[in-house]
Design a protein around this motif. Structure first.
Motif, PDB file in Angstrom:
ATOM      1  N   VAL A   1      -4.259  10.497   2.612  1.00  0.00           N
ATOM      2  CA  VAL A   1      -3.393  10.696   1.452  1.00  0.00           C
ATOM      3  C   VAL A   1      -3.880   9.731   0.373  1.00  0.00           C
ATOM      4  O   VAL A   1      -3.965   8.517   0.597  1.00  0.00           O
ATOM      5  CB  VAL A   1      -1.921  10.402   1.784  1.00  0.00           C
ATOM      6  CG1 VAL A   1      -1.046  10.519   0.528  1.00  0.00           C
ATOM      7  CG2 VAL A   1      -1.407  11.351   2.863  1.00  0.00           C
ATOM      8  N   ARG A   2      -4.230  10.276  -0.769  1.00  0.00           N
ATOM      9  CA  ARG A   2      -4.675   9.461  -1.885  1.00  0.00           C
ATOM     10  C   ARG A   2      -3.449   8.822  -2.535  1.00  0.00           C
ATOM     11  O   ARG A   2      -2.490   9.526  -2.898  1.00  0.00           O
ATOM     12  CB  ARG A   2      -5.391  10.366  -2.895  1.00  0.00           C
ATOM     13  CG  ARG A   2      -5.960   9.669  -4.092  1.00  0.00           C
ATOM     14  CD  ARG A   2      -7.143   8.850  -3.711  1.00  0.00           C
ATOM     15  NE  ARG A   2      -7.997   8.587  -4.852  1.00  0.00           N
ATOM     16  CZ  ARG A   2      -8.962   7.679  -4.799  1.00  0.00           C
ATOM     17  NH1 ARG A   2      -9.184   6.968  -3.702  1.00  0.00           N
ATOM     18  NH2 ARG A   2      -9.728   7.498  -5.856  1.00  0.00           N
ATOM     19  N   VAL A   3      -3.463   7.499  -2.671  1.00  0.00           N
ATOM     20  CA  VAL A   3      -2.338   6.775  -3.266  1.00  0.00           C
ATOM     21  C   VAL A   3      -2.865   6.050  -4.498  1.00  0.00           C
ATOM     22  O   VAL A   3      -3.851   5.304  -4.408  1.00  0.00           O
ATOM     23  CB  VAL A   3      -1.739   5.761  -2.256  1.00  0.00           C
ATOM     24  CG1 VAL A   3      -0.587   4.997  -2.884  1.00  0.00           C
ATOM     25  CG2 VAL A   3      -1.278   6.486  -0.995  1.00  0.00           C
ATOM     26  N   ARG A   4      -2.246   6.302  -5.648  1.00  0.00           N
ATOM     27  CA  ARG A   4      -2.695   5.655  -6.877  1.00  0.00           C
ATOM     28  C   ARG A   4      -1.498   5.165  -7.672  1.00  0.00           C
ATOM     29  O   ARG A   4      -0.539   5.915  -7.879  1.00  0.00           O
ATOM     30  CB  ARG A   4      -3.472   6.653  -7.761  1.00  0.00           C
ATOM     31  CG  ARG A   4      -4.836   7.009  -7.262  1.00  0.00           C
ATOM     32  CD  ARG A   4      -5.509   7.990  -8.195  1.00  0.00           C
ATOM     33  NE  ARG A   4      -4.838   9.287  -8.180  1.00  0.00           N
ATOM     34  CZ  ARG A   4      -5.149  10.299  -8.981  1.00  0.00           C
ATOM     35  NH1 ARG A   4      -6.114  10.155  -9.879  1.00  0.00           N
ATOM     36  NH2 ARG A   4      -4.513  11.441  -8.904  1.00  0.00           N
ATOM     37  N   ALA A   5      -1.577   3.915  -8.146  1.00  0.00           N
ATOM     38  CA  ALA A   5      -0.549   3.412  -9.062  1.00  0.00           C
ATOM     39  C   ALA A   5      -0.988   3.731 -10.482  1.00  0.00           C
ATOM     40  O   ALA A   5      -2.152   3.517 -10.853  1.00  0.00           O
ATOM     41  CB  ALA A   5      -0.398   1.903  -8.886  1.00  0.00           C
ATOM     42  N   GLU A   6      -0.051   4.312 -11.245  1.00  0.00           N
ATOM     43  CA  GLU A   6      -0.348   4.666 -12.635  1.00  0.00           C
ATOM     44  C   GLU A   6       0.836   4.245 -13.471  1.00  0.00           C
ATOM     45  O   GLU A   6       1.858   4.932 -13.484  1.00  0.00           O
ATOM     46  CB  GLU A   6      -0.531   6.184 -12.762  1.00  0.00           C
ATOM     47  CG  GLU A   6      -1.552   6.760 -11.808  1.00  0.00           C
ATOM     48  CD  GLU A   6      -1.595   8.298 -11.860  1.00  0.00           C
ATOM     49  OE1 GLU A   6      -0.790   8.883 -12.611  1.00  0.00           O
ATOM     50  OE2 GLU A   6      -2.426   8.871 -11.157  1.00  0.00           O
TER      51      GLU A   6
ATOM     52  N   ALA B   1       1.778  14.172   3.107  1.00  0.00           N
ATOM     53  CA  ALA B   1       0.811  13.974   4.191  1.00  0.00           C
ATOM     54  C   ALA B   1       0.630  15.241   5.024  1.00  0.00           C
ATOM     55  O   ALA B   1      -0.427  15.460   5.618  1.00  0.00           O
ATOM     56  CB  ALA B   1       1.256  12.815   5.078  1.00  0.00           C
ATOM     57  N   GLY B   2       1.660  16.106   5.054  1.00  0.00           N
ATOM     58  CA  GLY B   2       1.559  17.348   5.819  1.00  0.00           C
ATOM     59  C   GLY B   2       0.477  18.286   5.320  1.00  0.00           C
ATOM     60  O   GLY B   2       0.033  19.169   6.048  1.00  0.00           O
ATOM     61  N   ALA B   3       0.035  18.097   4.082  1.00  0.00           N
ATOM     62  CA  ALA B   3      -1.022  18.957   3.536  1.00  0.00           C
ATOM     63  C   ALA B   3      -2.413  18.410   3.812  1.00  0.00           C
ATOM     64  O   ALA B   3      -3.410  19.053   3.484  1.00  0.00           O
ATOM     65  CB  ALA B   3      -0.833  19.130   2.022  1.00  0.00           C
ATOM     66  N   ALA B   4      -2.491  17.211   4.411  1.00  0.00           N
ATOM     67  CA  ALA B   4      -3.798  16.637   4.724  1.00  0.00           C
ATOM     68  C   ALA B   4      -4.432  17.405   5.879  1.00  0.00           C
ATOM     69  O   ALA B   4      -3.742  18.009   6.702  1.00  0.00           O
ATOM     70  CB  ALA B   4      -3.665  15.161   5.078  1.00  0.00           C
ATOM     71  N   SER B   5      -5.740  17.363   5.953  1.00  0.00           N
ATOM     72  CA  SER B   5      -6.464  18.044   7.015  1.00  0.00           C
ATOM     73  C   SER B   5      -6.333  17.267   8.316  1.00  0.00           C
ATOM     74  O   SER B   5      -6.253  16.043   8.325  1.00  0.00           O
ATOM     75  CB  SER B   5      -7.936  18.160   6.618  1.00  0.00           C
ATOM     76  OG  SER B   5      -8.681  18.709   7.667  1.00  0.00           O
TER      77      SER B   5
ATOM     78  N   ALA C   1      -2.576  14.897  -1.252  1.00  0.00           N
ATOM     79  CA  ALA C   1      -3.309  15.224  -0.025  1.00  0.00           C
ATOM     80  C   ALA C   1      -3.666  16.690  -0.070  1.00  0.00           C
ATOM     81  O   ALA C   1      -2.921  17.510  -0.608  1.00  0.00           O
ATOM     82  CB  ALA C   1      -2.473  14.933   1.216  1.00  0.00           C
ATOM     83  N   THR C   2      -4.808  17.030   0.500  1.00  0.00           N
ATOM     84  CA  THR C   2      -5.235  18.431   0.518  1.00  0.00           C
ATOM     85  C   THR C   2      -6.180  18.663   1.687  1.00  0.00           C
ATOM     86  O   THR C   2      -6.926  17.766   2.072  1.00  0.00           O
ATOM     87  CB  THR C   2      -5.947  18.822  -0.792  1.00  0.00           C
ATOM     88  OG1 THR C   2      -6.326  20.207  -0.702  1.00  0.00           O
ATOM     89  CG2 THR C   2      -7.185  17.982  -1.046  1.00  0.00           C
ATOM     90  N   ASP C   3      -6.107  19.853   2.249  1.00  0.00           N
ATOM     91  CA  ASP C   3      -7.135  20.259   3.213  1.00  0.00           C
ATOM     92  C   ASP C   3      -8.040  21.312   2.584  1.00  0.00           C
ATOM     93  O   ASP C   3      -8.763  22.007   3.277  1.00  0.00           O
ATOM     94  CB  ASP C   3      -6.488  20.766   4.508  1.00  0.00           C
ATOM     95  CG  ASP C   3      -5.673  22.039   4.293  1.00  0.00           C
ATOM     96  OD1 ASP C   3      -5.617  22.537   3.146  1.00  0.00           O
ATOM     97  OD2 ASP C   3      -5.075  22.533   5.265  1.00  0.00           O
ATOM     98  N   ARG C   4      -7.962  21.455   1.263  1.00  0.00           N
ATOM     99  CA  ARG C   4      -8.762  22.359   0.434  1.00  0.00           C
ATOM    100  C   ARG C   4      -8.199  23.777   0.383  1.00  0.00           C
ATOM    101  O   ARG C   4      -8.673  24.594  -0.391  1.00  0.00           O
ATOM    102  CB  ARG C   4     -10.236  22.383   0.871  1.00  0.00           C
ATOM    103  CG  ARG C   4     -10.881  20.997   0.723  1.00  0.00           C
ATOM    104  CD  ARG C   4     -12.295  21.001   1.203  1.00  0.00           C
ATOM    105  NE  ARG C   4     -12.335  21.381   2.613  1.00  0.00           N
ATOM    106  CZ  ARG C   4     -13.337  22.045   3.190  1.00  0.00           C
ATOM    107  NH1 ARG C   4     -14.386  22.385   2.465  1.00  0.00           N
ATOM    108  NH2 ARG C   4     -13.307  22.354   4.462  1.00  0.00           N
ATOM    109  N   TYR C   5      -7.193  24.103   1.227  1.00  0.00           N
ATOM    110  CA  TYR C   5      -6.546  25.412   1.140  1.00  0.00           C
ATOM    111  C   TYR C   5      -5.154  25.285   0.538  1.00  0.00           C
ATOM    112  O   TYR C   5      -4.619  26.214  -0.033  1.00  0.00           O
ATOM    113  CB  TYR C   5      -6.457  26.059   2.523  1.00  0.00           C
ATOM    114  CG  TYR C   5      -7.814  26.201   3.146  1.00  0.00           C
ATOM    115  CD1 TYR C   5      -8.671  27.213   2.730  1.00  0.00           C
ATOM    116  CD2 TYR C   5      -8.262  25.296   4.101  1.00  0.00           C
ATOM    117  CE1 TYR C   5      -9.937  27.330   3.265  1.00  0.00           C
ATOM    118  CE2 TYR C   5      -9.532  25.407   4.650  1.00  0.00           C
ATOM    119  CZ  TYR C   5     -10.366  26.430   4.225  1.00  0.00           C
ATOM    120  OH  TYR C   5     -11.612  26.538   4.749  1.00  0.00           O
ATOM    121  N   ARG C   6      -4.570  24.102   0.726  1.00  0.00           N
ATOM    122  CA  ARG C   6      -3.301  23.812   0.071  1.00  0.00           C
ATOM    123  C   ARG C   6      -3.354  22.340  -0.306  1.00  0.00           C
ATOM    124  O   ARG C   6      -4.181  21.576   0.219  1.00  0.00           O
ATOM    125  CB  ARG C   6      -2.095  24.151   0.930  1.00  0.00           C
ATOM    126  CG  ARG C   6      -1.820  23.474   2.242  1.00  0.00           C
ATOM    127  CD  ARG C   6      -2.547  23.261   3.278  1.00  0.00           C
ATOM    128  NE  ARG C   6      -2.384  22.937   4.639  1.00  0.00           N
ATOM    129  CZ  ARG C   6      -1.385  23.037   5.456  1.00  0.00           C
ATOM    130  NH1 ARG C   6      -0.240  23.468   5.067  1.00  0.00           N
ATOM    131  NH2 ARG C   6      -1.487  22.698   6.715  1.00  0.00           N
TER     132      ARG C   6
END
Lengths: 403, 403
Positions: free
Chosen positions: B156-161, B141-145, B169-174
């Motif tokens: 934060v995108r959460v997906r069961a696979e 979550a720390g990488a979210a914008s 999660a991304t803010d587009r730079y990390r």
């Protein structure tokens, strides 16, 4: 510019950190944020200035090449603070001051020494105090105003009176004062004292607290009844000086007409006294506390109760202290927030008075007494309430709020 | 309104603090900042909501009178947090909820229960994860914008696979991603899976990572190629949930079309999934790291070297990492600040690449690996650099800066 030396990292980092903490983080005066490093047989001296403030700190070093260099002071302090190597080598290499460890080289541009303010020498020695005793000055400075609109209330008033050195600061809602033992220096028997004696002679009746022999810290400021033998030290600077000097055995105090200086453990600070008349007489009168009700209790217990009342203290943060038999009642009341009431065990003498206070001022007043007892002396009507303790030089006054 | 109970102070304060931390400090939705306290034979339940977020926390209590009351939640939490008495009694007294200890009474106004949002029930159970494994979600979550201008990147995108639950999660730079073991719940064999299977069947070719059996957390969001079986959880909420839940043995995950829920240790959170298409395919492609150069070293040693380079990183905070034989060189360079270069011992495999980075992104990437080893995988050209560790579920990608 040249310079080459080896130093133990930790004390060098400590010296640089002290220097940075004694200077304003942001200068109001566009002074270059530089440090002059001077190395000679005596070791390394770090010197920096901002407007009328000048700081010098000594650090031990093995000097290979005498010399001096000017670099950015925060970058220098940050670099040496972050090093993990036990030893560091400083050397001027071309246009750079190289800071070298086994694995790293950090190269700061050498700056023009001409733009670096020349360090001020200290005024004549006025006397000495113990560092441990001076520590109380940080608590006194906490009562100074942060509001530059009334500059004199941003300062700590420092006055030498016989064998005592007295400090007072106030933002007009609370006031802190302390008096510590003072050993007058060689100046006390010279021209300085003579001038002071003249002034005191002329004003003996009006200002009892200024009678008796003693030196003064600076004569630049004056109360509104005429010039007085005292100085007015910027509050933030005084707080930091007292914090650092509290670890020293002895602190030397220097003073001249409008400048003062303090020196301890290789560190020397020289600054201009704040100008402006200071209302000494009115503030002295406030310290003449005539308690109608004296409450003795644990400072931490009272602070915790005030903290618990905070959610009920309303938009103005108002708490009520009410003395009764064997307890001090701490309460909050607000139409929106609700009501709180809590009894804190206390020894209560005199009338059972109650008064309202700004909660954060009470918490500020209790902080210097943390871990020990505090005596709360409540005066009648709207006169200030005094917080004192048997083992402390500090008197902290808080003006009650109107009902 | 009625209610009367006795509780041990510490766990009650802990429950109230959890509730407050899970809700936004300042609501964007003008939701009343209230808590509904409900007492019955099972103990005390604290429930609060903000917009589409609903939180319930259970606390043990000896209930004397069943009932419910609504009060201001921060004042309640602050009051019980500050109490020093080991036990506390809560009782509705007239228009007040009284919080009583031996020496104190704190009375919060009872508020209108009608204005308190009714707590949301949780959607059907989707599966379970271990709390310890979920802890990595805080780092993801720390990488979210934090910038609300692009709301999907605040989540934060959460997906069961299959038997994995994946977070991105991304803010587009990390970008941070992790995958933890996932135990699908009863829903995995029911209607939910059927619907999911249909969707996956239609899109099997385009999205390899979504093939295979498994449940999903929510189906509200979709990537730009169509609806996908995943949810998008607000980043700040997810960070706090994972922080709190990391101490629990088991965390239950609930999900329906557009809502998700998590429950652990007496605490239940139900929230709406953020809406909007999420670029799953592009982000999955970024996780396919093809390192030209792999550097293994201590995370703390690298972080300390980056910290030391900061004073030399210039206005854009740029540091350079350059791999060579047995060391990673960390350097900074700026016309104003000077130059730094430091060698950090490392195991280096592959080509000797170098790249520039925003220093604070590197420090953020290293923080989850603190105290242990980190593997830095540098890709060619401007592809992201991956930070991973053998014992961690986390992959943290940082996009290099242009030279």
């Amino acid at each position: 510019m040249s310079l080459e030396l080896t130093a133990v990292t930790a004390p060098l980092a400590e010296a640089a950190a002290r220097l940075v903490r004694l200077l304003p983080a942001r200068s109001l005066h566009a002074s270059p944020a530089t440090v002059l490093l001077s190395a000679d047989a005596g070791g390394l001296t770090l010197a920096a200035s901002d407007a009328e403030l000048s700081v010098r700190v000594h650090a031990s070093a093995t000097v290979h090449t005498d010399g001096a260099v000017v670099v950015a002071r925060r970058a220098f302090a940050d670099t040496v603070a972050a090093l993990d190597a036990p030893e560091v080598r400083l050397a001027v290499e071309g246009s750079r001051l190289a800071i070298r460890t086994g694995g790293g080289r950090f190269a700061l541009p050498c700056l023009d020494a001409a733009t670096h303010p020349s360090p001020a020498g200290e005024p004549p020695l006025a006397g000495t105090v113990s560092g441990a005793a001076l520590g109380v000055g940080t608590a006194v400075a906490g009562a100074a105003s942060r509001d530059g609109a009334l500059p004199i209330f941003t300062g700590v008033r420092v006055r030498a009176e016989g064998d005592r050195l007295a400090f007072v600061a106030t933002d007009r809602y609370r006031m802190a004062a302390a008096s510590i033992p003072w050993q007058p220096g060689p100046m006390a028997g010279g021209a300085w004292t003579e001038r002071r004696a003249d002034e005191v002679g002329a004003r003996r009746e009006g200002r009892q607290r200024l009678s008796g022999p003693g030196a003064r810290v600076s004569g630049a400021s004056a109360d509104q009844h005429g010039p007085g033998p005292a100085g007015l030290v910027p509050g933030a600077l005084f707080a930091e000086v007292c914090r650092q000097a509290s670890r020293a055995d002895e602190v030397r105090v220097y003073a001249s007409g409008d400048r003062f200086g303090l020196a301890w453990q290789g560190c020397t600070v020289v600054a201009a006294s704040l100008a402006g008349p200071f209302p000494d007489r009115q503030l002295d009168a406030l310290l003449d506390v005539r308690a109608e009700c004296v409450v003795e209790l644990g400072a931490d217990e009272l602070a915790a109760a005030v903290q618990r009342a905070l959610p009920y203290a309303g938009p103005h943060g108002r708490v009520t202290l009410r003395a009764s038999d064997g307890v001090l009642q701490v309460s909050g009341r607000d139409p929106q927030s609700g009501e709180s009431e809590e009894a804190v065990k206390a020894s209560v003498r005199g009338d059972h008075l109650s008064a309202h206070y700004q909660a954060r001022f009470v918490l500020d007043a209790l902080r210097p007494f943390a871990g020990g007892p505090v005596t709360v002396s409540v005066q009648e009507a709207m006169r200030a309430t005094a917080f004192t303790a048997p083992e402390s030089a500090l008197t902290y006054l808080v003006v009650p709020m109107r009902a």
